[in-house]
Design an enzyme around this catalytic site. Sequence first.
Site, PDB file in Angstrom:
ATOM      1  N   HIS A  46       0.698 -86.723   7.266  1.00  0.00           N
ATOM      2  CA  HIS A  46       0.377 -87.720   6.229  1.00  0.00           C
ATOM      3  C   HIS A  46       0.181 -87.012   4.906  1.00  0.00           C
ATOM      4  CE1 HIS A  46      -4.072 -87.318   5.532  1.00  0.00           C
ATOM      5  NE2 HIS A  46      -4.141 -86.961   6.785  1.00  0.00           N
ATOM      6  N   GLU A  95      -2.508 -92.939   5.620  1.00  0.00           N
ATOM      7  CA  GLU A  95      -3.097 -92.583   6.927  1.00  0.00           C
ATOM      8  C   GLU A  95      -4.596 -92.764   6.875  1.00  0.00           C
ATOM      9  OE1 GLU A  95      -5.216 -89.906   7.643  1.00  0.00           O
ATOM     10  OE2 GLU A  95      -5.153 -89.975   9.817  1.00  0.00           O
ATOM     11  N   ASP A 119      -1.878 -82.578  11.058  1.00  0.00           N
ATOM     12  CA  ASP A 119      -2.894 -83.153  10.181  1.00  0.00           C
ATOM     13  C   ASP A 119      -4.096 -82.210  10.234  1.00  0.00           C
ATOM     14  OD1 ASP A 119      -4.604 -86.424  10.080  1.00  0.00           O
ATOM     15  OD2 ASP A 119      -4.778 -84.623   8.833  1.00  0.00           O
TER      16      ASP A 119
HETATM   17  N1  DTR Z   1      -8.100 -88.548  11.034  1.00  0.00           N
HETATM   18  C1  DTR Z   1      -7.750 -87.332  10.325  1.00  0.00           C
HETATM   19  C2  DTR Z   1      -8.634 -86.158  10.668  1.00  0.00           C
HETATM   20  C3  DTR Z   1      -8.786 -85.946  12.115  1.00  0.00           C
HETATM   21  C4  DTR Z   1      -9.925 -86.088  12.796  1.00  0.00           C
HETATM   22  N2  DTR Z   1      -9.701 -85.762  14.102  1.00  0.00           N
HETATM   23  C5  DTR Z   1      -8.399 -85.414  14.243  1.00  0.00           C
HETATM   24  C6  DTR Z   1      -7.693 -85.001  15.354  1.00  0.00           C
HETATM   25  C7  DTR Z   1      -6.344 -84.738  15.222  1.00  0.00           C
HETATM   26  C8  DTR Z   1      -5.733 -84.867  13.964  1.00  0.00           C
HETATM   27  C9  DTR Z   1      -6.463 -85.272  12.848  1.00  0.00           C
HETATM   28  C10 DTR Z   1      -7.796 -85.533  13.001  1.00  0.00           C
HETATM   29  C11 DTR Z   1      -7.868 -87.573   8.854  1.00  0.00           C
HETATM   30  O1  DTR Z   1      -8.999 -87.729   8.382  1.00  0.00           O
HETATM   31  O2  DTR Z   1      -6.826 -87.591   8.195  1.00  0.00           O
HETATM   32 ZN    ZN Z   2      -8.691 -87.535   6.396  1.00  0.00          ZN
HETATM   33 ZN    ZN Z   3      -5.694 -86.137   7.833  1.00  0.00          ZN
END
Ligand code: DTR
Ligand code: ZN
Ligand code: ZN
Length: 326
Positions: free
Chosen positions: A134, A180, A209
């Site tokens: 993203h 995202e 990511d």
């Molecule tokens: N959601 C993502 C950060 C994130 C948190 N846990 C994971 C595990 C695997 C990939 C990403 C992430 C963000 O804040 O963009």
């Molecule tokens: Zn994030």
């Molecule tokens: Zn992220």
Amino acid sequence: MKLSKLSVRSRTVLVGALAIGGMLASVAPAANAAPVARATATAPATVLAAPDISLANVKAHLTQFSSIAAANGGNRAHGRPGYLASVNYVKGKLDAAGFTTSVQQFSSGGSVGYNLIADWPGGDPNQVVMAGAHLDSVTSGAGINDNGSGSAAVLETALAVSRAGLQPTKHLRFAWWGAEELGLVGSRYYTNNLPSAERAKLDGYLNFDMIGSSNAGYFVYDDDPAIEQTFKTYFAGLGVPTEIETEGDGRSDHASFKNIGIPVGGLFTGAGRTKTSAQVQKWGGTAGQAFDRCYHSSCDTTASINDTALNRNSDAIAYAIWELAS
Ligand code: DTR
Ligand code: ZN
Ligand code: ZN
């Protein structure tokens, strides 16, 4: 072709053409490309080793993302000018390198969002290997680790494919997702609007990511065993232990592909969770501190990147692309 601000309308742009095109055009290898192994009547083509991905090149993209944020209100968030400028930067590099790019528009929260899709011409259009990241940040900062790191590493791997004049057996597609941070909005829009015949062509999706966290861990997604093993083999070759990723099931764009039955995998260096003493024994760093103490904060800048982690993960991406597309 640079994108300018467009009316707030949700529509798919060009992805249909992308899906129909089939990318049958072959591309002459770049003048300085490494010789490409070719199958002969008696011997199959040997899989060429993936090139080293230049950390300096990856960090140069991060510097660009940082400058873009600084020039656009301090962030690269969905609906803000810094996001569109990030899309234009990545698209310009890919267009110059011979990729077939398309921009898919969608609407979220009253703002136009953009997914950038880049196909490397050639390979079997019925066997597509995808890699993505993203490109948007949160509004609080430049989002250099989250997720400039994944975006830059995927971009540099795509450029390495072009420099090598790679002619993989399978078709390669790369993607940079919008929104995202608002809940996987861009990648979900892409997969929800992908015709079933196109879904059937997807062999796998690799997601990146946060791959340069300052207090890094080395986490491998454990969703698809074959993809997981590819990454574990790479890190074993470095003598770097890995753990399966447990912090984010469903928390990044791979979930949008897993939800439609596509095999997924990826890498992660950690966000807000705390590194344990046992993990410090494996990886170094600081116990009792978050893997990324600047997660979703204004201090998520180029100063917060762990070069060793970013370098290793960038090379792991190239290794997996060369392996899985051959
Ligand atoms: N959601 C993502 C950060 C994130 C948190 N846990 C994971 C595990 C695997 C990939 C990403 C992430 C963000 O804040 O963009
Ligand atoms: Zn994030
Ligand atoms: Zn992220």
